[in-house]
Design an enzyme around this catalytic site. Structure first.
Site, PDB file in Angstrom:
ATOM      1  N   THR A  91     -51.344  -1.035 -11.578  1.00  0.00           N
ATOM      2  CA  THR A  91     -49.971  -1.961 -13.555  1.00  0.00           C
ATOM      3  C   THR A  91     -49.040  -0.898 -13.967  1.00  0.00           C
ATOM      4  O   THR A  91     -48.563   0.460 -13.557  1.00  0.00           O
ATOM      5  CB  THR A  91     -50.886  -1.630 -14.354  1.00  0.00           C
ATOM      6  OG1 THR A  91     -52.680  -1.851 -14.051  1.00  0.00           O
ATOM      7  CG2 THR A  91     -51.001  -1.947 -15.687  1.00  0.00           C
TER       8      THR A  91
ATOM      9  N   SER B 197     -63.012  -1.067  -4.440  1.00  0.00           N
ATOM     10  CA  SER B 197     -64.677  -0.478  -4.913  1.00  0.00           C
ATOM     11  C   SER B 197     -65.063   0.740  -4.037  1.00  0.00           C
ATOM     12  O   SER B 197     -65.378   1.761  -4.437  1.00  0.00           O
ATOM     13  CB  SER B 197     -65.583  -1.483  -5.481  1.00  0.00           C
ATOM     14  OG  SER B 197     -65.452  -2.451  -6.299  1.00  0.00           O
TER      15      SER B 197
ATOM     16  N   GLU C 245     -56.258   0.311  -2.817  1.00  0.00           N
ATOM     17  CA  GLU C 245     -55.192  -0.805  -1.702  1.00  0.00           C
ATOM     18  C   GLU C 245     -56.402  -2.282  -1.797  1.00  0.00           C
ATOM     19  O   GLU C 245     -57.309  -2.230  -1.891  1.00  0.00           O
ATOM     20  CB  GLU C 245     -55.879   0.422  -0.987  1.00  0.00           C
ATOM     21  CG  GLU C 245     -54.889   2.272  -0.575  1.00  0.00           C
ATOM     22  CD  GLU C 245     -55.433   3.082   0.590  1.00  0.00           C
ATOM     23  OE1 GLU C 245     -55.560   2.169   1.098  1.00  0.00           O
ATOM     24  OE2 GLU C 245     -54.624   4.097   0.456  1.00  0.00           O
TER      25      GLU C 245
ATOM     26  N   ARG D 118     -58.096 -26.258 -40.798  1.00  0.00           N
ATOM     27  CA  ARG D 118     -58.674 -27.834 -39.852  1.00  0.00           C
ATOM     28  C   ARG D 118     -59.513 -28.335 -40.158  1.00  0.00           C
ATOM     29  O   ARG D 118     -60.478 -28.615 -40.818  1.00  0.00           O
ATOM     30  CB  ARG D 118     -58.992 -27.609 -38.341  1.00  0.00           C
ATOM     31  CG  ARG D 118     -59.866 -29.041 -37.448  1.00  0.00           C
ATOM     32  CD  ARG D 118     -58.384 -29.164 -37.252  1.00  0.00           C
ATOM     33  NE  ARG D 118     -58.721 -30.947 -36.433  1.00  0.00           N
ATOM     34  CZ  ARG D 118     -58.116 -31.977 -35.730  1.00  0.00           C
ATOM     35  NH1 ARG D 118     -56.863 -31.668 -36.900  1.00  0.00           N
ATOM     36  NH2 ARG D 118     -58.941 -32.518 -34.845  1.00  0.00           N
TER      37      ARG D 118
ATOM     38  N   GLU E 183     -60.315  -1.480 -13.168  1.00  0.00           N
ATOM     39  CA  GLU E 183     -60.876  -0.198 -13.285  1.00  0.00           C
ATOM     40  C   GLU E 183     -62.526  -0.096 -13.738  1.00  0.00           C
ATOM     41  O   GLU E 183     -63.178   1.084 -14.058  1.00  0.00           O
ATOM     42  CB  GLU E 183     -60.655   0.545 -15.284  1.00  0.00           C
ATOM     43  CG  GLU E 183     -59.109   1.252 -15.187  1.00  0.00           C
ATOM     44  CD  GLU E 183     -59.095   2.160 -16.222  1.00  0.00           C
ATOM     45  OE1 GLU E 183     -59.918   2.788 -16.815  1.00  0.00           O
ATOM     46  OE2 GLU E 183     -57.794   2.317 -16.759  1.00  0.00           O
TER      47      GLU E 183
ATOM     48  N   GLY F  74     -59.420 -29.311 -28.498  1.00  0.00           N
ATOM     49  CA  GLY F  74     -57.858 -29.579 -27.705  1.00  0.00           C
ATOM     50  C   GLY F  74     -56.973 -29.130 -27.504  1.00  0.00           C
ATOM     51  O   GLY F  74     -55.845 -28.371 -27.112  1.00  0.00           O
TER      52      GLY F  74
ATOM     53  N   LEU G 163     -54.696   4.036  -7.553  1.00  0.00           N
ATOM     54  CA  LEU G 163     -55.798   4.393  -6.478  1.00  0.00           C
ATOM     55  C   LEU G 163     -56.955   3.453  -5.116  1.00  0.00           C
ATOM     56  O   LEU G 163     -56.490   4.335  -4.762  1.00  0.00           O
ATOM     57  CB  LEU G 163     -56.866   4.797  -7.159  1.00  0.00           C
ATOM     58  CG  LEU G 163     -58.664   5.297  -6.903  1.00  0.00           C
ATOM     59  CD1 LEU G 163     -58.697   5.844  -5.677  1.00  0.00           C
ATOM     60  CD2 LEU G 163     -59.133   5.073  -7.973  1.00  0.00           C
TER      61      LEU G 163
END
Length: 380
Positions: A155, A129, A124, A267, A363, A340, A122
């Protein structure tokens, strides 16, 4: 009673077991080397999770819209790139399901159910939009349509067999949107070619390319619906597929939360696990709460699109927007909880954070989604 059907939960269990064994172990390497996840294609095809939305009349499973979202969600939980296989298969074939002739459906849909991939053309470069401003043209020449132009941001381009393409067939139409038609293009059609891969922030396992048409000739019966109805079909398609992008975002967010919960349990700082700190617990609570809200909105939206509810367009935009915003928020918080370590490629959350960003863009950007929702509200 408000709950998913037993078969939905059984489907989730089956998909999760498959993806954790056959897709998840390759996700980091797929991202690192920016390669197409061939293992995911094989696993999805073998388990018939590649295109569960295709109807039984076309040798598919005929799964409902919520089931399709569950498949995409569970794949995205371990690999967002791989989730674009079932997601874009639906995007590429939904216009055919909605508007194509029975002969064209029989030509394309069984191929997808059997493992071929579909893409959607669709956008370009100068018509993102503003889709009605597209420049790709199609003209009827005897028993063929001749296409000329370029589509961008496609895609899985280069991996797909079928491409649903929108092109201008009546440049003089009083209303530009009424001059656009939809076509099914095969990768072997003469005059069709694939451009180079885009260099992307995330979803690096899913190739994004331009597709080119230079006097590309396709049979006349490969038009999808009547001439001039292509953009109407494209917009109707998005009501069905925006919830699936929400599902992809949801899966990414859930994967990030799962990783964060496991990490903070292990952790240790100041003599105890960081999960014992209230500040960390509040972050986790907010992440889990928002994910669950997104999940139910997505499923409600999917069901609305399937039954043709008058609020389906609003719901689809709401589900896609909310879930993608939450995915960006949750993955950012997950990186923070890892400290980190979260900023390194030794852990999956930095990849999930990069992958999440695109769900706010494709989309229909979330800014466009808010316009769609506002218009629906103002119309009553």
């Amino acid at each position: 009673m408000y709950q998913l059907a037993v078969e939905h939960e059984e489907l989730r269990t089956a998909v999760r077991a498959m993806v954790e064994k056959e897709i998840g172990p390759y996700a980091a390497e797929v991202d690192e080397h920016e390669r197409f996840p061939a293992e995911a294609v094989e696993a999805l095809n073998k388990s018939s999770f590649n295109a569960v939305h295709v109807g039984e009349a076309y040798r598919g499973q005929g799964a409902d819209a919520i089931s399709t979202c569950i498949v995409i969600e569970e794949v995205a939980r371990v690999d967002a790139s791989a989730a674009l296989i079932p997601a874009v298969n639906k995007l590429g074939t939904q216009p055919i399901i909605l508007s194509a002739s029975e002969d064209l459906k029989q030509q394309v849909l069984p191929d997808i159910a059997a493992g071929a991939l579909a893409s959607y053309g669709l956008s370009e470069r100068e018509a993102g939009s503003d889709t009605a401003s597209m420049r790709t043209r199609a003209r009827l020449d005897g028993d063929r349509w001749i296409l000329d132009g370029t589509k961008a941001w496609i895609t899985n381009a280069g991996e797909s067999t079928w491409y649903t393409v929108m092109a201008v067939t009546d440049p003089d139409a009083a209303k530009k949107s009424n001059g656009i038609s939809a076509f099914a293009v095969h990768k072997d059609d003469p005059g069709f070619s694939i451009g180079s891969k885009e260099r992307k922030l995330g979803i690096k396992g899913s190739p994004t390319r331009e597709i080119h048409f230079e006097n590309c000739a396709i049979p006349a019966d490969r038009i999808i619906g009547e001439p001039g109805t292509g953009l109407k079909t494209a917009l109707a398609t998005l009501d069905h597929t925006r919830p699936t992008i929400g599902a992809q975002a949801l899966g990414i967010a859930q994967g990030a939360l799962d990783a964060a919960v496991a990490y903070v349990r292990e952790r240790r700082q100041f003599g105890k696990t960081i999960a014992e700190f209230q500040g960390v617990q509040f972050m986790l609570a907010d992440m889990g709460m928002k994910i669950e809200a997104a999940r139910h909105l997505i499923y409600a939206s999917a069901a609305a699109s399937e039954r043709g509810d008058k609020c389906a367009g609003f719901m689809a935009s709401a589900a896609k927007t909310y879930a993608s915003d939450i995915a960006m928020e949750v993955t950012t918080d997950a990186v923070q909880l890892f400290g980190g370590a979260g900023y390194t490629r030794d852990f999956p959350v930095e990849r999930m954070m990069r992958d999440a960003k695109i769900t706010q863009i494709y989309e229909g950007t979330n800014q466009i989604q808010r316009i769609v929702m506002a218009r629906a509200l103002l119309k009553g």
